[in-house]
Design a protein around this motif. Structure first.
Motif, PDB file in Angstrom:
ATOM      1  N   ASP A   6      66.030  42.330  30.088  1.00  9.67           N
ATOM      2  CA  ASP A   6      67.275  42.285  30.858  1.00  9.67           C
ATOM      3  C   ASP A   6      67.070  41.597  32.203  1.00  9.67           C
ATOM      4  N   TYR A   7      66.094  42.088  32.967  1.00 14.72           N
ATOM      5  CA  TYR A   7      65.747  41.518  34.267  1.00 14.72           C
ATOM      6  C   TYR A   7      64.227  41.432  34.336  1.00 14.72           C
ATOM      7  N   GLY A   8      63.708  40.286  34.758  1.00 21.68           N
ATOM      8  CA  GLY A   8      62.265  40.142  34.882  1.00 21.68           C
ATOM      9  C   GLY A   8      61.836  38.726  34.580  1.00 21.68           C
ATOM     10  N   GLN A   9      60.585  38.609  34.152  1.00 23.07           N
ATOM     11  CA  GLN A   9      60.080  37.274  33.863  1.00 23.07           C
ATOM     12  C   GLN A   9      58.991  37.298  32.805  1.00 23.07           C
ATOM     13  N   LEU A  10      58.855  36.165  32.149  1.00 27.71           N
ATOM     14  CA  LEU A  10      57.801  35.947  31.171  1.00 27.71           C
ATOM     15  C   LEU A  10      56.967  34.790  31.699  1.00 27.71           C
ATOM     16  N   VAL A  11      55.679  35.052  31.944  1.00 26.72           N
ATOM     17  CA  VAL A  11      54.774  34.035  32.459  1.00 26.72           C
ATOM     18  C   VAL A  11      53.885  33.563  31.319  1.00 26.72           C
ATOM     19  N   ILE A  12      53.917  32.265  31.037  1.00 32.19           N
ATOM     20  CA  ILE A  12      53.109  31.662  29.980  1.00 32.19           C
ATOM     21  C   ILE A  12      51.959  30.934  30.665  1.00 32.19           C
ATOM     22  N   VAL A  13      50.738  31.425  30.460  1.00 35.71           N
ATOM     23  CA  VAL A  13      49.554  30.874  31.122  1.00 35.71           C
ATOM     24  C   VAL A  13      48.900  29.833  30.215  1.00 35.71           C
ATOM     25  N   ILE A  14      48.656  28.644  30.775  1.00 37.88           N
ATOM     26  CA  ILE A  14      48.092  27.525  30.019  1.00 37.88           C
ATOM     27  C   ILE A  14      46.770  27.115  30.664  1.00 37.88           C
ATOM     28  N   LYS A  15      45.715  27.061  29.866  1.00 31.01           N
ATOM     29  CA  LYS A  15      44.404  26.625  30.344  1.00 31.01           C
ATOM     30  C   LYS A  15      43.839  25.609  29.374  1.00 31.01           C
ATOM     31  N   ASP A  16      43.411  24.490  29.914  1.00 30.06           N
ATOM     32  CA  ASP A  16      42.847  23.391  29.123  1.00 30.06           C
ATOM     33  C   ASP A  16      43.782  22.967  27.990  1.00 30.06           C
ATOM     34  N   GLY A  17      45.090  22.940  28.293  1.00 34.14           N
ATOM     35  CA  GLY A  17      46.080  22.478  27.327  1.00 34.14           C
ATOM     36  C   GLY A  17      46.418  23.470  26.234  1.00 34.14           C
ATOM     37  N   LYS A  18      45.968  24.711  26.364  1.00 36.49           N
ATOM     38  CA  LYS A  18      46.245  25.726  25.346  1.00 36.49           C
ATOM     39  C   LYS A  18      46.888  26.947  25.994  1.00 36.49           C
ATOM     40  N   VAL A  19      47.848  27.534  25.288  1.00 35.34           N
ATOM     41  CA  VAL A  19      48.469  28.772  25.774  1.00 35.34           C
ATOM     42  C   VAL A  19      47.450  29.889  25.584  1.00 35.34           C
ATOM     43  N   LYS A  20      47.072  30.513  26.695  1.00 41.54           N
ATOM     44  CA  LYS A  20      46.043  31.559  26.659  1.00 41.54           C
ATOM     45  C   LYS A  20      46.622  32.966  26.687  1.00 41.54           C
ATOM     46  N   GLN A  21      47.749  33.147  27.370  1.00 43.13           N
ATOM     47  CA  GLN A  21      48.344  34.487  27.420  1.00 43.13           C
ATOM     48  C   GLN A  21      49.788  34.416  27.884  1.00 43.13           C
TER      49      GLN A  21
END
Length: 115
Positions: free
Chosen positions: A83-98
């Motif tokens: 509803d309220y908040g955020q989703l953080v997509i972490v990318i390292k060396d061109g790959k989604v890590k978390q």
């Protein structure tokens, strides 16, 4: 039925197109998807440039369509019912890590109306 439709519309096709493109371009950094009233209202793109001697900063190959579809499904599932908040997509060396999901709660009827 209304709740299902609401969840499906939370990330519209144009926004998902931008997210897919950013995932394919960022080597190091993060994409932050901000939710308000269960809808995507903002995308933040934070890119880091890694400086390494005698080597390119990112050794990446293009995502295959199958990989992008899988990531899109994971992003939609993680963003669902936010509803309220955020989703953080972490990318390292061109790959989604978390992916980190932060939920915020709104309280009304109190001093100051909300948070």
């Amino acid at each position: 039925m209304a709740a299902e439709k609401k969840a499906l519309e939370s990330i519209n096709p144009q926004a998902m197109k931008y997210i897919r493109q950013a995932l394919s371009e960022i080597c190091f950094g993060e994409l932050i998807l901000v939710a308000q009233d269960s809808r995507l209202i903002q995308i933040e793109r934070n890119e880091k440039i890694r400086i390494q001697q005698n080597a390119p900063s990112c050794q990446r190959k293009a995502f295959e369509e199958k990989e992008l579809s899988f990531l899109e499904e994971k992003i939609r599932a993680s963003f669902k019912n936010l509803d309220y908040g955020q989703l953080v997509i972490v990318i390292k060396d061109g790959k989604v890590k978390q992916m980190d999901r932060t939920i915020r709660s709104r309280f009304t009827g109190m001093d100051g109306e909300g948070i």
